[in-house]
Motif scaffolding. Sequence first.
Motif, PDB file in Angstrom:
ATOM      1  N   VAL A  57      46.468  34.584  55.610  1.00 34.29           N
ATOM      2  CA  VAL A  57      46.457  36.029  55.417  1.00 34.29           C
ATOM      3  C   VAL A  57      45.408  36.654  56.317  1.00 34.29           C
ATOM      4  CG1 VAL A  57      47.263  35.852  53.030  1.00 34.29           C
ATOM      5  CG2 VAL A  57      44.802  35.910  53.504  1.00 34.29           C
ATOM      6  N   LYS A 101      42.063  32.529  54.884  1.00 35.90           N
ATOM      7  CA  LYS A 101      41.799  33.857  55.417  1.00 35.90           C
ATOM      8  C   LYS A 101      41.551  33.782  56.920  1.00 35.90           C
ATOM      9  CE  LYS A 101      40.882  38.305  54.858  1.00 35.90           C
ATOM     10  NZ  LYS A 101      39.822  38.758  53.926  1.00 35.90           N
ATOM     11  N   ARG A 131      45.463  29.192  50.154  1.00 40.11           N
ATOM     12  CA  ARG A 131      45.269  30.449  50.875  1.00 40.11           C
ATOM     13  C   ARG A 131      44.153  30.308  51.893  1.00 40.11           C
ATOM     14  NH1 ARG A 131      47.203  31.547  45.918  1.00 40.11           N
ATOM     15  NH2 ARG A 131      48.497  33.399  45.567  1.00 40.11           N
ATOM     16  N   TRP A 149      58.488  33.144  48.215  1.00 36.15           N
ATOM     17  CA  TRP A 149      57.276  32.527  47.644  1.00 36.15           C
ATOM     18  C   TRP A 149      57.637  31.478  46.602  1.00 36.15           C
ATOM     19  CZ3 TRP A 149      52.073  32.915  48.684  1.00 36.15           C
ATOM     20  CH2 TRP A 149      51.213  32.392  47.728  1.00 36.15           C
ATOM     21  N   LEU A 202      49.160  29.436  53.041  1.00 39.56           N
ATOM     22  CA  LEU A 202      49.366  30.849  53.338  1.00 39.56           C
ATOM     23  C   LEU A 202      48.194  31.348  54.171  1.00 39.56           C
ATOM     24  CD1 LEU A 202      50.604  33.699  52.958  1.00 39.56           C
ATOM     25  CD2 LEU A 202      49.319  33.847  50.806  1.00 39.56           C
ATOM     26  N   THR A 211      48.376  41.561  50.809  1.00 40.02           N
ATOM     27  CA  THR A 211      48.048  40.660  49.718  1.00 40.02           C
ATOM     28  C   THR A 211      49.298  40.307  48.926  1.00 40.02           C
ATOM     29  OG1 THR A 211      47.516  42.548  48.309  1.00 40.02           O
ATOM     30  CG2 THR A 211      45.699  41.501  49.463  1.00 40.02           C
ATOM     31  N   VAL A 212      49.250  39.187  48.228  1.00 40.89           N
ATOM     32  CA  VAL A 212      50.391  38.738  47.434  1.00 40.89           C
ATOM     33  C   VAL A 212      50.676  39.744  46.324  1.00 40.89           C
ATOM     34  CG1 VAL A 212      51.242  36.924  45.914  1.00 40.89           C
ATOM     35  CG2 VAL A 212      49.893  36.323  47.923  1.00 40.89           C
TER      36      VAL A 212
END
Length: 431
Positions: A36, A137, A135, A96, A34, A119-120
């Motif tokens: 983000v 960033k 995750r 998800w 993921l 955000t999740v």
Amino acid sequence: MADDLTHAENMSEYLPRLIDQELKDYLDAVGAVLIVGPKWCGKSTTGRQCAKSVLNLQDEDNLANYREIAGQKISLLLQGDHPRLIDEWQEIPRLWDAVRSEVDRLNEAGLFILTGSTTVDNTAIKHSGAGRIARLKMRTMSLYEQGVSSGEVSMRELFNKTPEITGRSKLDYGELAALVVRGGWPAAVGKSKEQVRRQIAGYCTAITETDISTVDGRQRDSTKAALILRSLARRVSAPANNSGVGEDVAKHTNVSIHRNTVMDYISALEKIYVLEDLPAWCPRLRSKTAIRTTAVRHFSDPAIAAYFLDAAAEDLQFDPRTFGLLFESMAVRDLRIYAQALEGKVYHYRDSDGLEADAVVHLSDGRWGAFKIELGAGAIDTAAENLKKLQKKVDMDCERPPSFLAVITGTEYAYQRKDGVYVLPLGCLKD
């Protein structure tokens, strides 16, 4: 629906990012990744460099159809060559758990890339994805990624204690101011001043009018949002104390705003990656000095703060104090990007004696380096003295000695002082 990509389409006009290698490494290790970060920072474009098929949930023409399919047989949306990019997955939160289940079923690495600008939402998913979905960033572009830092000074080499550091920044005072207000968005690179101004205005307007509400479906007032952002921008690079924000809003609206409301707006801004405060570093000290644990306020990109302050590049050049604070925030953004490439994190240090380090980069193996950030040359001596004081305070029986101490500046030359402290123009740095 698969939107298969040819290699030529995938690589067209792509500006390389430091996160590229990290994404590839994660895809070799786990089933899904993921990515983000704030909108417009390049998550989708970066994901496409590794993807072999795409489900684009930003496509409003087909989103309703995708949602209907998800309600009937969600596994259809996962069909496609791997890695499959699912862009802005949060538009259909059930994806998800579907991705997690597919990773478990296939038991392979590199199956999916997800991107998200919020955000999740843990209430909308059944499983955290731990062990299946890593995750990653992503931020806006550093000066090195934008191609304006010479890259002559490597943070990696600083940690490896390269004996000699030299470099020369080509960025003067006015160019640094222009970079602050332009920001690090890929779409702004190479654009005219007027084009960039319109881009950022549209971006920041979207934050207040739509993004801050769509993050969780709660309607928020765009005028209050803009005033809160202006108040927060005035506090950039300072301790994240929100006590005066409500008063700032009340002065402009003649309507009181409850502290809980302010905190709700700030929480929403954090969820859409507009704010990214810098946490405190808490090493063991030789003395009983109290470490201040309040985070320091930063935006994900200094251009957002500059916009809400109505500060153009020319304004900053005649307001050294504000320029210095925004320059510090730009440097923190870049340090975060460079540190992440080294599997490190960035903190700040403040204690009850008034001693500060604007940034401390801490690597996963325990090595660390401390920075003071000063726009001009006049404060370099004091900054270097403060870093040496910090070094003496840290208990070396519990922490490693620092790999380096450095003052980041907006000046021209990189060099090492006689006391061992480095002077590093931001326009010379890279990972």
